[in-house]
Structure formats: structure tokens, C-alpha cells
Design an enzyme around this catalytic site. Structure first.
Site, PDB file in Angstrom:
ATOM      1  N   SER A  50       0.863  -1.174   0.000  1.00  0.00           N
ATOM      2  CA  SER A  50       0.000   0.000   0.000  1.00  0.00           C
ATOM      3  C   SER A  50       0.894   1.215   0.000  1.00  0.00           C
ATOM      4  O   SER A  50       2.072   1.127   0.302  1.00  0.00           O
ATOM      5  CB  SER A  50      -0.903   0.015   1.234  1.00  0.00           C
ATOM      6  OG  SER A  50      -1.751   1.147   1.233  1.00  0.00           O
ATOM      7  N   ARG A 298      -0.562  -4.048  -6.980  1.00  0.00           N
ATOM      8  CA  ARG A 298      -1.741  -4.696  -6.385  1.00  0.00           C
ATOM      9  C   ARG A 298      -2.989  -4.012  -6.907  1.00  0.00           C
ATOM     10  O   ARG A 298      -3.026  -2.791  -7.052  1.00  0.00           O
ATOM     11  CB  ARG A 298      -1.692  -4.571  -4.859  1.00  0.00           C
ATOM     12  CG  ARG A 298      -2.771  -5.369  -4.115  1.00  0.00           C
ATOM     13  CD  ARG A 298      -2.527  -6.846  -4.221  1.00  0.00           C
ATOM     14  NE  ARG A 298      -3.405  -7.641  -3.355  1.00  0.00           N
ATOM     15  CZ  ARG A 298      -4.552  -8.194  -3.731  1.00  0.00           C
ATOM     16  NH1 ARG A 298      -5.027  -7.989  -4.951  1.00  0.00           N
ATOM     17  NH2 ARG A 298      -5.244  -8.938  -2.894  1.00  0.00           N
ATOM     18  N   THR A 334      -6.779   1.527   5.040  1.00  0.00           N
ATOM     19  CA  THR A 334      -6.291   0.780   6.197  1.00  0.00           C
ATOM     20  C   THR A 334      -7.201   0.959   7.404  1.00  0.00           C
ATOM     21  O   THR A 334      -7.621  -0.022   8.038  1.00  0.00           O
ATOM     22  CB  THR A 334      -4.857   1.211   6.544  1.00  0.00           C
ATOM     23  OG1 THR A 334      -4.008   0.984   5.427  1.00  0.00           O
ATOM     24  CG2 THR A 334      -4.339   0.418   7.739  1.00  0.00           C
ATOM     25  N   CYS A 487      -0.883  -6.441 -17.266  1.00  0.00           N
ATOM     26  CA  CYS A 487      -0.156  -7.174 -16.233  1.00  0.00           C
ATOM     27  C   CYS A 487       1.124  -6.419 -15.878  1.00  0.00           C
ATOM     28  O   CYS A 487       1.919  -6.090 -16.773  1.00  0.00           O
ATOM     29  CB  CYS A 487       0.192  -8.578 -16.700  1.00  0.00           C
ATOM     30  SG  CYS A 487       1.263  -9.461 -15.528  1.00  0.00           S
ATOM     31  N   CYS A 510       4.139 -13.956 -11.329  1.00  0.00           N
ATOM     32  CA  CYS A 510       2.909 -13.329 -10.844  1.00  0.00           C
ATOM     33  C   CYS A 510       3.083 -12.667  -9.486  1.00  0.00           C
ATOM     34  O   CYS A 510       3.561 -13.277  -8.526  1.00  0.00           O
ATOM     35  CB  CYS A 510       1.806 -14.381 -10.771  1.00  0.00           C
ATOM     36  SG  CYS A 510       0.224 -13.745 -10.181  1.00  0.00           S
ATOM     37  N   CYS A 513      -1.496  -9.649  -8.104  1.00  0.00           N
ATOM     38  CA  CYS A 513      -2.189  -8.355  -8.076  1.00  0.00           C
ATOM     39  C   CYS A 513      -3.663  -8.492  -8.430  1.00  0.00           C
ATOM     40  O   CYS A 513      -4.466  -7.633  -8.088  1.00  0.00           O
ATOM     41  CB  CYS A 513      -1.503  -7.359  -9.005  1.00  0.00           C
ATOM     42  SG  CYS A 513      -1.835  -7.587 -10.758  1.00  0.00           S
ATOM     43  N   CYS A 516      -5.515  -9.269 -13.873  1.00  0.00           N
ATOM     44  CA  CYS A 516      -5.982 -10.081 -15.004  1.00  0.00           C
ATOM     45  C   CYS A 516      -7.373 -10.651 -14.735  1.00  0.00           C
ATOM     46  O   CYS A 516      -8.202 -10.739 -15.639  1.00  0.00           O
ATOM     47  CB  CYS A 516      -4.987 -11.197 -15.302  1.00  0.00           C
ATOM     48  SG  CYS A 516      -4.637 -12.279 -13.893  1.00  0.00           S
TER      49      CYS A 516
END
Length: 541
Positions: A50, A298, A334, A487, A510, A513, A516
Site C-alpha cells: 500500500s 496490487r 487501512t 499485467c 505473478c 495483483c 488479469c
């Protein structure tokens, strides 16, 4: 083979801020409860990414003495700057009074959310919570349409889906209540929403992709607590999003770009947009002479109040970004995730005390909380930007929040699925991106290296195509296969062979995240958990 079985009062899937807050609050309410948390990352915090600037409101409620308990929340925001980037060299600095007040960061802190989760895990364990990193929630256990727990993923399965010598069958973890806190686009959360029709009469959920780098800079360049936000270039007028740059502790800078996944041009590459963003003078002056030390990406759940599903169902609850509690108007999730977990803990404790299989009190607890008020008051922020664009949408939000105190009498909606907004490649202008210079901008594979991503190579591909032919018959001819661009880790690649262009999936790259799973125009890609412990290992993100 009969599965190994463990039973708890409460099982929590995902050791993010929501899940850990729920665990801590449960033990604060009733120390006799057996509470367990499973986490698919190799350790707590390994998959947490984050910005992050946090509002400590929920932390104050959960642990009022957090400062004396040495929580890694030490860099108070000292100054806000907001910019509109006009082009690649000029910018307009927006006076704070002209910006929506939700973007002001008084009394907030610039932190590493991964480190905050590691600290929360320590607090949870001291309260008696059992935390099990390296375990995936692979499948939901139902009994008469009530959630009873989950099966963890099998270990030691080869690419051919056959057991290897190292095979270990997943366990059955059952509980009176299971709380799902997997983060954005959790695969079990997605199933639960469909299974229980939890999003009936809600707007579709909306998403963005957030890309972030961590930079080490010289001490003389460092201004701890300086927070910069902005929008505009390099994104075009049809693509919404924005950037952040935070001076954190230890002479480090967090810098990133958020791109809404309702964009229409399939040639757009969020990773490349981020790389050229860093060359703008507003950002470059903070980064020049520094060293990039981490990278990650992410997806972000950003539909807000209008897209919130019903969050409780027989045997469990959805919390945090698994449900979509992020407040997009504040660019913060958060404190809202933590509060949703704390409310879930109260509702589950109530239900257990009443011998009920449904945490029905959650709805009333939520509606009586500041979390509900905050999300309701920001319900128009995202739809306004989607409908009216940067300038008019921003003006509407400033008027609504600063002058009307978030009391605009109507609710705006965006009822279009993000993936459905993608146009065919022939209808859009192709975007040519500059080559990385290796100083401020970098290629994807060197970036993935900095994420410490790794997966066991001999395992089934966790990026599954519902129909194997779709990339060749639809995505490549119509959209020039956008997966190779959206991606952020080079997972999807087009290769040419005798049969023509084909899609190759490099699953080992990968970052988990979930972009896709969200943005594929045919909704043909399904993200399922790989072998536990795989994926990124973020040290300080």
C-alpha cells in the site's frame, strides 16, 4: 485419504489489517475463544502493499497505547502538496483550499503497511491468536448452505496435476465462524458473493491497479512526512487515476501510480505509464540520485459505498478490501479495513454468545459506526470522476465535500463493469512508450526481481483460462491481447509459432495483483491460489 482436521471458534482467512484487527478484537472481547489466522504469504506482510498514508483512528480504538507499544507508525504528515500535471514538463499546484478536504492529511502518518501488519500479528499472538503463514484458503466448506470453514491448498502437486513425492494433502479447517479478509478480489470472496448473491441491487464493484516503488535517497533530500498527490499526465483525459509520493522514514520515498481499471484503450500499459511519470520534474527532483530498492503492484477495490456487498452470510463475513471498504475519496483503506474487522469481531462474538450461525448484528453495528458515515459521505466521489472527468468531477467533489459537507442530496452511480469499458484496438490510438533509462525508469523483469517473487516451477498454473481458445479467437484479433500490457509483471506474453500468435503464461512472475482476473474483456482468466508461500516477498512495502 482422510484430511487432517483442525477446529476453532473463529477462523480468519488473510493476515492483512482487517483480518488481524478482527483477531485482536475477538481476543480482547473474549480471551477464551480459539482464533486462528491463515496467510498465503511466506510470512505476515509478505504480500502487503500500500502507499501508505494512514488515519490512526481505528488503531487508536484497537490499541490506545500503540505509541508506547512501539507500533511502526512514526512519520507524521507535516505537509500536503497536490498537483495537476499538465504535460511532461509543467504542472499546476492546487491550493489546499481548492482540493476536496478528504485529501488533507492532518494527523495522519506515512507508514509501511507490511510492517504495521507484522506488528499487529505480534499483538495478536500475544493475545493468544494462532497465526499460520504459508497456508492458502483453497476451497470453502459448506454444510446446508452454511460456511463451515475452508480446505487449505494441497502441497507438492506437479504441473500435470499429479502428486509428487513431496505431496501433502490440504487440511480441513473448520470453525463456528469464518471471516474472509483476503484483500482485493479475493477468490473465495468472489465465490461467496456469487454463491449468496451478496451484491444484489448494488453497483458493480470497481477497481484500480496500484504500482509502487520504494526508493532510498540521500539524507539532504529527505523531508520526513512530506506527502504529494496528483493527477493528469501521463494519463489521458479518458483514463482516471493519480499518483502519490511520500517521504517516509529511514531516508526512503514511496512513489506510485494508481490507474482505474475502467480505462478504454487496450494499448494502455499501466506499468509504462508509471515509468514515464517518474520523469516529470515534480517527481524526478525527489528521486534523482536515489536508488530504487523495491517494486510491487496490487489491484485496489474502489467502488466504495455504492458497491459494498452484503457483508455477512450464514457462517461468516466478508471484511476489508474483500468487501470493498476502501474510502477512495481519501485514498485510504487501512483504517476502514481495520474498523470493518473490529465490527466483525463484535458481531461474531455476539452470535457465538447467542448460539447463532449468523452474525446478524453486523449490519446494525456497521450502520451505527463512523465507518458507515465515512463511506456514505464519500459515495459520489468515484462516480463523479468517472462521469465528469478530472476537472468537472474534481470541481463537483470539492463543492460536495468542502461547501456542502458531503450532503449532496443525490447519489451518483457507475453501473458499468470495468472490463466492459475496453474498446477494440482498431478504435484506439496506439501508445508508444519510451525505452527505460535505467536511472528513473526500468524494464518489467528487473522490477519483478525487486519484488522477490518466486513460485515453485513444477506446479499447476494458478492463472486459469475458462476457455483456452479465447486469447486466439477474441483477445488477440480484437484487443491485441491486453493482458500483455495490463499485467505489471510480464506474466502474459504473445509468442508466434506455426499455428500463429499464441498466449504464453509465465505464472512464476505473478505478483498476485489480480488485475488479469478483473480486466480481461471476456472474464476468461481466473486467479486461483498457487502453492502456499509463493508470490512476492515484500520486505518494507
Amino acid at each position: 485419504m482422510e484430511r487432517e482436521h483442525m477446529e476453532f471458534d473463529v477462523l480468519i482467512v488473510g493476515a492483512g489489517p482487517a483480518g488481524l484487527s478482527a483477531a485482536c478484537r475477538l481476543k480482547q472481547l473474549n480471551e477464551e475463544l480459539s482464533v486462528a489466522v491463515i496467510e498465503k504469504g511466506s510470512e505476515v506482510g509478505a504480500h502487503i502493499l500500500s502507499g501508505a498514508v494512514i488515519d490512526p483512528r481505528a488503531l487508536n480504538e484497537l490499541f490506545p497505547d500503540w505509541k508506547n507499544q512501539q507500533a511502526p507508525v512514526t512519520t507524521a504528515v507535516v505537509r500536503d502538496e497536490i498537483y495537476l500535471l499538465n504535460n511532461d514538463s509543467s504542472a499546476t499546484k492546487i491550493p489546499n483550499w481548492m482540493a476536496p478536504k478528504s485529501l488533507h492529511n492532518n494527523n495522519n502518518y506515512a507508514v509501511s503497511l507490511g510492517n504495521l501488519c507484522r506488528w499487529l500479528a505480534v499483538q495478536a499472538e500475544e493475545l493468544g491468536v494462532d497465526i499460520f503463514p504459508g497456508f492458502t484458503g483453497a476451497e470453502i466448506i459448506y454444510d446446508d448452505d452454511t460456511v463451515k470453514g475452508i480446505y487449505t491448498g494441497d502441497m507438492g502437486v506437479g504441473q500435470d496435476n499429479m502428486p509428487k513425492d513431496s505431496y501433502m494433502q490440504g487440511m480441513a479447517l473448520t470453525a463456528k465462524f469464518t471471516i474472509f479478509s483476503e484483500g482485493c478480489r479475493g477468490h473465495l470472496g468472489k465465490e461467496l458473493i456469487n454463491h449468496f448473491d451478496l451484491d444484489r441491487d448494488r453497483d458493480p464493484q470497481h477497481y484500480a491497479i496500484g504500482l509502487k516503488e520504494l526508493w532510498q535517497i540521500e539524507p539532504e533530500q529527505h523531508t520526513p512526512g512530506l506527502v504529494i498527490h496528483g493527477s493528469g499526465w501521463p494519463l489521458d483525459k479518458n483514463t482516471s487515476g493519480g499518483f502519490f509520493l511520500y517521504h517516509t522514514d529511514d531516508h526512503q520515498i514511496s512513489v506510485g501510480l494508481i490507474v482505474d481499471l475502467n480505462y478504454s484503450n487496450p494499448w494502455l500499459n499501466p506499468y509504462e505509464e508509471f515509468q514515464r511519470l517518474k520523469h516529470h520534474p515534480v517527481l524526478a527532483k525527489h528521486l534523482k540520485g536515489g536508488k530504487r530498492i523495491a517494486y510491487g503492484a496490487r489491484a485496489i477495490t474502489k467502488g466504495g459505498f455504492n458497491s459494498l456487498p452484503k457483508m455477512h452470510f450464514p457462517g461468516g463475513l466478508l471484511i476489508g478490501c474483500d468487501a470493498g471498504t476502501l474510502n477512495v475519496s481519501r485514498i485510504k483503506g487501512t483504517h476502514t479495513a481495520m474498523k470493518s474487522g473490529m465490527l466483525a469481531a463484535q458481531a461474531v462474538n455476539d452470535a457465538i454468545n447467542n448460539n447463532s450461525t449468523q452474525a446478524n448484528s453486523y449490519e446494525c453495528l456497521f450502520k451505527d459506526s463512523w465507518l458507515y458515515d465515512e463511506l456514505f459521505n464519500s459515495r459520489n466521489f468515484g462516480p463523479a470522476l468517472h462521469k465528469f472527468g478530472h476537472w468537472l468531477g474534481g470541481a463537483f467533489n470539492t463543492l460536495d465535500q468542502n461547501l456542502l459537507n458531503s450532503k449532496f442530496p443525490l447519489t451518483l452511480h457507475d453501473r458499468h463493469e470495468d472490463n466492459a469499458k475496453l474498446k477494440e484496438a482498431s478504435q484506439c490510438e496506439k501508445i508508444q512508450y519510451p525505452r527505460p533509462d535505467g536511472i528513473l525508469s526500468f524494464d518489467k523483469l528487473s522490477s519483478v526481481y525487486l519484488s522477490n517473487t518466486n513460485h515453485e516451477e513444477d506446479q499447476p498454473c494458478h492463472l486459469q483460462l475458462s476457455k483456452e481458445e479465447i486469447p486466439v479467437t477474441v483477445n488477440i484479433p480484437l484487443y491485441k491481447e491486453p493482458a500483455q500490457r495490463y499485467c505489471p509483471a510480464g506474466v502474459y506474453e504473445i509468442i508466434d509459432n506455426q499455428a500463429g500468435p499464441q498466449l504464453q503464461i509465465n505464472a512464476q512472475n505473478c505478483l498476485h495483483c489480480k488485475t488479469c482476473d478483473i480486466k480481461d474483456p471476456c472474464q476468461n482468466i481466473q486467479w486461483v491460489p498457487p502453492e502456499a508461500g509463493g508470490g512476492p516477498n515484500y520486505p518494507n512495502m
